[in-house]
Design an enzyme around this catalytic site. Structure first.
Site, mmCIF file in Angstrom:
data_model
loop_
_atom_site.group_PDB
_atom_site.id
_atom_site.type_symbol
_atom_site.label_atom_id
_atom_site.label_comp_id
_atom_site.label_asym_id
_atom_site.label_seq_id
_atom_site.Cartn_x
_atom_site.Cartn_y
_atom_site.Cartn_z
ATOM 1 N N ASP A 359 0.815 -1.216 0.000
ATOM 2 C CA ASP A 359 0.000 0.000 0.000
ATOM 3 C C ASP A 359 0.856 1.278 0.000
ATOM 4 O O ASP A 359 1.839 1.357 0.733
ATOM 5 C CB ASP A 359 -0.865 -0.055 1.275
ATOM 6 C CG ASP A 359 -2.005 0.920 1.228
ATOM 7 O OD1 ASP A 359 -2.090 1.681 0.270
ATOM 8 O OD2 ASP A 359 -2.814 0.893 2.169
ATOM 9 N N SER A 519 -7.708 -9.767 3.148
ATOM 10 C CA SER A 519 -8.714 -8.834 3.643
ATOM 11 C C SER A 519 -8.314 -8.516 5.075
ATOM 12 O O SER A 519 -8.680 -9.256 5.995
ATOM 13 C CB SER A 519 -10.106 -9.465 3.571
ATOM 14 O OG SER A 519 -11.032 -8.609 4.210
ATOM 15 N N ASP A 526 -11.462 -18.059 2.242
ATOM 16 C CA ASP A 526 -12.491 -19.076 2.011
ATOM 17 C C ASP A 526 -12.227 -19.769 0.683
ATOM 18 O O ASP A 526 -11.430 -19.297 -0.137
ATOM 19 C CB ASP A 526 -13.888 -18.438 2.044
ATOM 20 C CG ASP A 526 -14.013 -17.276 1.066
ATOM 21 O OD1 ASP A 526 -13.959 -17.538 -0.150
ATOM 22 O OD2 ASP A 526 -14.137 -16.116 1.505
ATOM 23 N N GLU A 606 22.097 -12.854 11.566
ATOM 24 C CA GLU A 606 20.702 -13.037 11.135
ATOM 25 C C GLU A 606 20.602 -13.094 9.617
ATOM 26 O O GLU A 606 19.817 -13.872 9.062
ATOM 27 C CB GLU A 606 19.830 -11.902 11.681
ATOM 28 C CG GLU A 606 19.543 -12.030 13.178
ATOM 29 C CD GLU A 606 18.821 -10.805 13.725
ATOM 30 O OE1 GLU A 606 17.972 -10.969 14.611
ATOM 31 O OE2 GLU A 606 19.127 -9.679 13.281
HETATM 32 C C1 GLA Z 1 -4.126 -4.816 5.145
HETATM 33 C C2 GLA Z 1 -3.254 -5.997 4.811
HETATM 34 C C3 GLA Z 1 -1.812 -5.662 5.129
HETATM 35 C C4 GLA Z 1 -1.393 -4.457 4.336
HETATM 36 C C5 GLA Z 1 -2.322 -3.289 4.614
HETATM 37 C C6 GLA Z 1 -2.038 -2.134 3.680
HETATM 38 O O1 GLA Z 1 -4.200 -4.595 6.515
HETATM 39 O O2 GLA Z 1 -3.668 -7.138 5.477
HETATM 40 O O3 GLA Z 1 -0.979 -6.765 4.846
HETATM 41 O O4 GLA Z 1 -1.414 -4.782 2.965
HETATM 42 O O5 GLA Z 1 -3.686 -3.659 4.461
HETATM 43 O O6 GLA Z 1 -2.880 -1.067 3.898
#
Ligand code: GLA
Length: 737
Positions: A359, A519, A526, A606
């Site tokens: 995002d 989501s 699902d 790491e």
């Molecule tokens: C949701 C998704 C996250 C990320 C955010 C971005 O919460 O599950 O993984 O992509 O949106 O806004």
């Protein structure tokens, strides 16, 4: 009585046609060959309606008989599968058997996901039921996949009359059991803690679960198990029911006055009042049913195979998914092109195969209050066109992917300014905001068209090989001002059809792109979504220890390949818990593996661990994704250690995974028993060089090291050997695990 039987390899499903034309459910369970109509018992029971045709005979009643597709309004007072009203507001149906036929192959459903199979792998049974007064026809469809022990069900309701009718409820299946005491296993949750297993007794009355959020939801998953009281992981009778649908649903279980049990599932009947004009049809989404006598593991293995081979589609269906790095928890929306490239560079060095840009890359999207709906690249933020950043990432030897959230709009966006009428807002009422966003009316083709066009323009502009399709709020304030829209009782269903249409177009236009569903994590996890996206981001909770519980619940109905799972930073962003990078990787490997942190911030040690993890994952992925998955602990009962294993089909190899959950002074020793191995074979453990008898691993198990601190993880790779067992060596001779 005339009967119709469906046989799979190990199960039988039998239907009877009564003398009054009722379609009765006679049997579903282990394979049998006989006529099961002898189970029907007839009594005169007060207040249970009798069909008029039965005359003086008060022992016949749809209220007492096991009904295959029970109607509201014909004397059956239990929960109906179907209810229809006419224009005058008269409710009810009395569906009677008309005909049936068998067809080769498995049916499909227009606009909806459905289990698919080769012509030779499946058959279809169609049964026609009709109501004389309302002239309504119900076409019951059954798909039979004998090798998998799966029977699917779906229904088409058609208006055969000359006046409009309204469907108030139309389940996709209903199943009556004349006897038996059952437990229901369901999967409840919340955002960042999805699919917790709860096992409850089926009680007298009606227990109902579902979603009215517009998506299948974090709160209740549309997958259920009905098990015998003594059914365990290893043994016992168990029915599984998975809805191939991603919107509002209701699952009901009802124990009636004479202790009979009815289970059913379908589109939620709230906000549902589906108008059927003369000739029109309504397609109820599909439910996949299975029975196993081999306990919870047996039923899970059926659904894993079903979803992996007969629901998921496309290039990545069974292929290894690239190890990806998602920048969300590394940067959130606070990034620019340089920062992304710096993260990508380090990732490429350590062996990561794909960079997913989450995002914040489009419109004026620098926070969650703005930009959704404006699907054009923010070149100022990225420092150039998308193709430039994609090319640079490709030049590092990695694929490039993008996050999208097509169903949503922010009020602070150009799209909302241009088309406020496309968002769900009830005139005269302020809409409920959720994450500062509103929902676009995906029930309307022109809205889907517009969003699809604008997103595909972006995809076409660069070398995009992965899409994460998100949906970050629940739906309410449902109203549309788009011209000509009449029937609000259809809108929630048609919204889901719009989402499926979007996804189908995406799949067709970009067959080489891997699409991951999401989501807010697993709020739309699902079998319906898995038809379009072979994997789904399992949860926004990336804490390894919490993930163990989430992935445990998810594993009952869904295969490992469907579970998006990442290694994130420590301390974890959701819980603040610290865990070793090894533990995080062991947990994330029980899924489609990736990373979600800035690898530049790791220590050299790491970074070395990450390199090795990626090599290990590539070595094990076939065993992890194609092997049989066994749950070895129950998070509600076992508080000391969590464990699970993967076993290859020929039982020649297994990967045992253990995580310690607590720590004690002077601690007792925990033992983890494997499952699925051949007791007669011997296995060499690659990590400690010991050779174990299969039966020792199965019946005694391996001791878990007692080391200081909690949340340690171990992976033990067992490979079949003909060497003699060495696990009985003296303690002083044994190397550490
Ligand atoms: C949701 C998704 C996250 C990320 C955010 C971005 O919460 O599950 O993984 O992509 O949106 O806004």
């Amino acid at each position: 009585m005339k009967t119709i039987s469906l046989h799979t390899k190990n199960t039988t499903y039998q239907i009877g046609i009564s003398e009054y034309g009722y379609l009765l459910h006679l049997y579903y369970g282990p394979k049998i060959e006989c006529d099961m109509s002898y189970i029907l018992q007839y009594f005169d029971r007060g207040f249970s309606g009798n069909p008029y045709e039965a005359g003086e005979d008060r022992t016949v009643s749809p209220d007492l008989l096991p009904m295959e597709y029970p109607c509201y309004g014909n004397g059956d007072f239990r929960s109906p599968a179907v209810n229809v009203r006419n224009k005058q507001g008269v409710y009810g149906l009395d569906l009677k058997y008309k005909s049936h036929r068998f067809l080769e192959g498995k049916y499909g459903i227009p606009g909806l996901p459905a289990v698919y199979a080769d012509k030779k792998e499946a058959q279809t049974l169609e049964i026609v039921l009709e109501d004389a007064a309302f002239e309504v026809k119900a076409l019951l469809k059954y798909g039979v996949l004998p090798d998998l022990d799966v029977i699917t069900r779906s229904v088409v309701i058609q208006n055969k009359g000359s006046e409009e009718v309204f469907i108030g409820k139309a389940c996709s299946f209903s199943l009556d059991f004349v006897s038996g005491e059952f437990d229901l296993l369901h999967f409840y949750g919340r955002h960042a803690m999805e699919r917790n297993l709860e096992r409850i007794p089926v009680i007298h009355g009606n227990q109902s679960f579902g979603s009215r959020r517009g998506a299948s939801s974090h709160q209740h998953n549309p997958f259920f198990l009905l098990a015998g009281k003594n059914t365990s992981e290893e043994a016992g009778a168990c029915y599984g029911m998975s809805f191939l649908y991603s919107g509002n649903f209701r699952f009901e279980v009802e124990k009636d006055q004479i202790h009979q049990t009815r289970v059913q599932m379908g589109v939620l009947d709230e906000m549902f009042d589906y108008a059927l004009a003369p000739g029109e049809k309504y397609y109820a989404p599909e439910v996949a049913l299975a029975f196993s006598a081999d306990g919870l593991t047996g039923i899970s293995h059926i659904f894993h195979k079903l979803i992996r081979h007969h629901v998921c589609r496309g290039k990545y269906k069974t292929a290894r998914r690239p190890v990806l790095l998602n920048n969300w928890e590394a940067t959130y929306m606070n990034f620019d092109g340089e920062k992304i490239l710096a993260i990508a560079e380090q990732a490429a060095k350590l062996g990561v195969e794909m960079l997913a840009l989450d995002d914040g890359w489009f419109g004026n999207r620098d926070c969650d209050a703005q930009g959704l709906g404006d699907w054009h690249v923010n070149e100022a933020k990225l420092g150039g066109p998308l193709s430039e950043i994609a090319d640079k990432i490709n030049a590092m030897g990695m694929k490039f992917g993008l996050w999208i959230e097509p169903e949503m709009v922010n009020e602070d966006s150009r799209l909302y300014q241009k088309h406020p009428e496309w968002a769900y807002v009830i005139p005269g009422r302020k809409p409920a905001r959720c994450r500062n966003q509103l929902v676009l009316d995906f029930s309307k083709k022109e809205v889907v068209d517009y969003i699809f066009d604008s997103i595909s323009r972006v995809i076409d502009s660069a070398h995009v090989e992965y899409i994460k399709m998100d949906m970050n709020r629940s739906i309410c304030d449902v109203y549309t001002a788009v011209e000509g829209y009449q029937n609000y009782g259809k809108i929630m269903y048609e919204y889901v059809l719009g989402v499926y249409d979007f996804l189908e177009r995406l799949n067709r236009r970009y067959p080489d792109i891997l699409i991951e569903g999401c989501s807010g994590g697993g709020g739309r996890f699902d079998a319906g979504m898995l038809y379009y996206t072979p994997q789904i981001w399992c949860s926004d909770d990336t804490d390894a220890i919490e993930r163990i519980r989430i992935q445990h619940g998810t594993s009952f109905g869904y295969p490992i390949s469907a579970v998006g799972s990442h290694v994130s930073a420590s301390p974890n962003h959701q819980t603040g818990r610290r865990t070793e990078i090894h533990t995080r990787a062991v947990v994330a490997m029980a899924g489609s593996f990736g990373y979600e942190l800035d690898l530049n911030l790791l220590t050299d040690e790491e970074k070395g661990a990450v390199k090795k993890q990626i090599q290990d994952y590539k070595r094990y992925w076939n065993l992890i994704q194609n092997g049989a998955y066994y749950r070895l602990h129950n998070p509600d009962e076992d508080k000391e250690v969590a464990a699970w294993c993967f076993v290859s089909e020929d039982q020649s190899e297994a990967l045992l995974n253990i995580v310690s959950l607590t720590v004690h002074a002077n601690a007792p020793v925990s033992y983890v028993k494997c499952r699925g191995l051949d007791p007669k074979k011997r296995y060499c453990c690659e990590e400690n060089g010991r050779v174990y008898d299969g039966n020792a691993l199965l019946y005694m198990g391996v001791p878990v090291e007692t080391v200081p601190g909690e949340y340690h993880a171990w992976q033990m790779h067992f490979v079949e050997t003909i060497q003699p067992a060495t696990a009985h060596l003296l303690r002083s001779q044994q190397p550490a695990v």
